[in-house]
Scaffold this motif. Structure first.
Motif, PDB file in Angstrom:
ATOM      1  N   ASP A  34      28.439   0.721 -19.976  1.00 47.12           N
ATOM      2  CA  ASP A  34      27.969   0.785 -18.715  1.00 47.12           C
ATOM      3  C   ASP A  34      26.517  -0.142 -20.088  1.00 47.12           C
ATOM      4  OD1 ASP A  34      28.306   1.529 -16.868  1.00 47.12           O
ATOM      5  OD2 ASP A  34      27.783   3.090 -15.917  1.00 47.12           O
ATOM      6  N   GLN A  35      26.471   1.000 -20.624  1.00 47.03           N
ATOM      7  CA  GLN A  35      25.511   0.394 -21.575  1.00 47.03           C
ATOM      8  C   GLN A  35      26.175  -0.417 -22.299  1.00 47.03           C
ATOM      9  OE1 GLN A  35      23.842   3.635 -24.544  1.00 47.03           O
ATOM     10  NE2 GLN A  35      23.984   5.244 -23.002  1.00 47.03           N
ATOM     11  N   LEU A  36      27.540  -0.680 -22.900  1.00 42.62           N
ATOM     12  CA  LEU A  36      27.971  -2.352 -23.357  1.00 42.62           C
ATOM     13  C   LEU A  36      27.901  -3.199 -22.755  1.00 42.62           C
ATOM     14  CD1 LEU A  36      30.932  -0.163 -24.736  1.00 42.62           C
ATOM     15  CD2 LEU A  36      28.974  -1.849 -26.014  1.00 42.62           C
ATOM     16  N   GLY A  37      28.098  -2.905 -20.646  1.00 44.01           N
ATOM     17  CA  GLY A  37      27.882  -3.858 -19.914  1.00 44.01           C
ATOM     18  C   GLY A  37      26.459  -4.749 -20.392  1.00 44.01           C
ATOM     19  N   THR A  38      25.676  -3.501 -20.260  1.00 44.03           N
ATOM     20  CA  THR A  38      24.096  -4.572 -20.634  1.00 44.03           C
ATOM     21  C   THR A  38      23.612  -4.660 -21.876  1.00 44.03           C
ATOM     22  OG1 THR A  38      22.978  -2.659 -19.006  1.00 44.03           O
ATOM     23  CG2 THR A  38      21.666  -3.510 -20.661  1.00 44.03           C
ATOM     24  N   HIS A  39      24.479  -4.800 -22.812  1.00 42.35           N
ATOM     25  CA  HIS A  39      24.337  -5.722 -24.116  1.00 42.35           C
ATOM     26  C   HIS A  39      25.016  -6.451 -23.799  1.00 42.35           C
ATOM     27  CE1 HIS A  39      21.577  -2.296 -26.431  1.00 42.35           C
ATOM     28  NE2 HIS A  39      22.879  -1.549 -26.569  1.00 42.35           N
TER      29      HIS A  39
ATOM     30  N   LYS B 203      14.779   2.480 -20.739  1.00 38.33           N
ATOM     31  CA  LYS B 203      14.473   2.568 -19.492  1.00 38.33           C
ATOM     32  C   LYS B 203      14.947   2.269 -17.866  1.00 38.33           C
ATOM     33  CE  LYS B 203      13.270   6.730 -20.259  1.00 38.33           C
ATOM     34  NZ  LYS B 203      14.650   8.419 -20.332  1.00 38.33           N
ATOM     35  N   LYS B 204      14.111   1.069 -17.539  1.00 38.49           N
ATOM     36  CA  LYS B 204      14.401  -0.477 -16.670  1.00 38.49           C
ATOM     37  C   LYS B 204      15.819  -0.808 -17.472  1.00 38.49           C
ATOM     38  CE  LYS B 204      12.931  -4.982 -15.224  1.00 38.49           C
ATOM     39  NZ  LYS B 204      11.790  -5.827 -15.786  1.00 38.49           N
ATOM     40  N   GLN B 205      16.305  -1.056 -18.981  1.00 43.18           N
ATOM     41  CA  GLN B 205      18.113  -1.601 -18.415  1.00 43.18           C
ATOM     42  C   GLN B 205      19.185  -0.623 -18.067  1.00 43.18           C
ATOM     43  OE1 GLN B 205      17.365  -2.233 -22.687  1.00 43.18           O
ATOM     44  NE2 GLN B 205      17.913  -4.569 -22.474  1.00 43.18           N
ATOM     45  N   GLN B 206      18.088   0.919 -18.425  1.00 46.33           N
ATOM     46  CA  GLN B 206      19.203   2.105 -18.461  1.00 46.33           C
ATOM     47  C   GLN B 206      19.535   1.932 -16.967  1.00 46.33           C
ATOM     48  OE1 GLN B 206      18.538   5.248 -20.428  1.00 46.33           O
ATOM     49  NE2 GLN B 206      19.161   4.331 -22.092  1.00 46.33           N
ATOM     50  N   ALA B 207      18.780   2.157 -16.340  1.00 44.57           N
ATOM     51  CA  ALA B 207      18.464   2.082 -14.813  1.00 44.57           C
ATOM     52  C   ALA B 207      19.142   1.004 -13.788  1.00 44.57           C
ATOM     53  CB  ALA B 207      17.120   2.289 -14.383  1.00 44.57           C
TER      54      ALA B 207
ATOM     55  N   ASP C  83      29.583 -10.340 -26.970  1.00 45.03           N
ATOM     56  CA  ASP C  83      30.427 -11.329 -26.300  1.00 45.03           C
ATOM     57  C   ASP C  83      31.453 -11.205 -25.851  1.00 45.03           C
ATOM     58  OD1 ASP C  83      32.332 -11.379 -28.511  1.00 45.03           O
ATOM     59  OD2 ASP C  83      31.838 -13.153 -29.385  1.00 45.03           O
ATOM     60  N   LEU C  84      32.334 -10.993 -24.916  1.00 43.77           N
ATOM     61  CA  LEU C  84      33.455 -10.917 -24.100  1.00 43.77           C
ATOM     62  C   LEU C  84      33.865 -10.350 -25.462  1.00 43.77           C
ATOM     63  CD1 LEU C  84      34.047 -10.359 -21.589  1.00 43.77           C
ATOM     64  CD2 LEU C  84      35.383 -12.873 -21.444  1.00 43.77           C
ATOM     65  N   SER C  85      35.692 -11.229 -26.147  1.00 38.95           N
ATOM     66  CA  SER C  85      36.061 -10.285 -26.815  1.00 38.95           C
ATOM     67  C   SER C  85      35.121  -8.925 -27.472  1.00 38.95           C
ATOM     68  CB  SER C  85      36.067 -11.458 -28.043  1.00 38.95           C
ATOM     69  OG  SER C  85      35.409 -11.959 -28.734  1.00 38.95           O
TER      70      SER C  85
ATOM     71  N   ALA D  48      25.497  -8.403 -21.224  1.00 38.51           N
ATOM     72  CA  ALA D  48      24.654  -9.125 -20.009  1.00 38.51           C
ATOM     73  C   ALA D  48      23.302 -10.020 -21.103  1.00 38.51           C
ATOM     74  CB  ALA D  48      24.113  -8.600 -19.239  1.00 38.51           C
ATOM     75  N   ASP D  49      22.618  -9.192 -22.126  1.00 37.57           N
ATOM     76  CA  ASP D  49      21.559  -9.750 -22.558  1.00 37.57           C
ATOM     77  C   ASP D  49      21.700 -10.549 -23.877  1.00 37.57           C
ATOM     78  OD1 ASP D  49      20.019  -7.932 -21.042  1.00 37.57           O
ATOM     79  OD2 ASP D  49      20.266  -6.210 -22.352  1.00 37.57           O
TER      80      ASP D  49
END
Length: 157
Positions: free
Chosen positions: A19-24, A63-67, A31-33, A26-27
């Motif tokens: 989930d954290q990697l997905g946020t990174h 905290k906001k990004q993790q939520a 990149d996708l690969s 998205a930010d």
């Protein structure tokens, strides 16, 4: 999340890292690969140390990004790969049915229903995969379980 060295990682901890990697991603930090490579690494890890290495060059999330991932609406019960496969099957089924219909129309009678040999087996495989959840793509839970079964079978210790 506290990461204690040498301790085995749980599936929930792996999912939190994904989930954290997905946020990174998205930010725009990944990149996708690179995201795919890191997710595969996460699911291949056994200890918390290895999980920490995956995130070592990325800044910690606020905290906001993790939520944010918890606020997402629940998706459909079918994963994206099943929806893509079903869409492909449906598209090809429509094409072969149109071709069969045009052939029957030009022949002036209903011809042999050959689309069943395209639609039937492919559809049966899709239904089997939906029912069993079989998905042996590298990095997925099913693939990792299959690898674990193979290694236990080879090395029973």
């Amino acid at each position: 999340m506290e990461i204690t060295p040498g301790t085995r990682a749980s599936d929930a901890e792996r999912q939190a890292i994904v989930d954290q990697l997905g946020t990174h991603m998205a930010d725009g930090r990944l990149d996708l690969s690179e995201y795919d490579l890191r997710v595969a690494k996460v699911y291949a890890t056994t200890t918390r140390d290895e999980l920490a290495v995956v995130l070592s060059d990325l800044p910690p999330l606020t905290k906001k990004q993790q939520a944010a991932p918890a606020e997402r609406k629940p998706g459909t019960r079918f994963p994206i790969w099943q929806r893509i496969e079903a869409g492909s099957w449906l598209g090809v089924s429509v094409i072969v049915l149109v071709i069969w219909g045009l052939i029957s129309l030009t022949a002036g009678e209903l011809t042999y229903f050959w689309p069943m040999w395209v639609i039937g087996p492919w559809g049966a495989v899709l239904v089997f995969r939906v029912i069993t959840g079989w998905e042996a793509t590298p990095g997925t839970q099913t693939h990792l379980r299959q690898l674990q079964k193979q290694t236990k079978h080879i090395n029973p210790h």
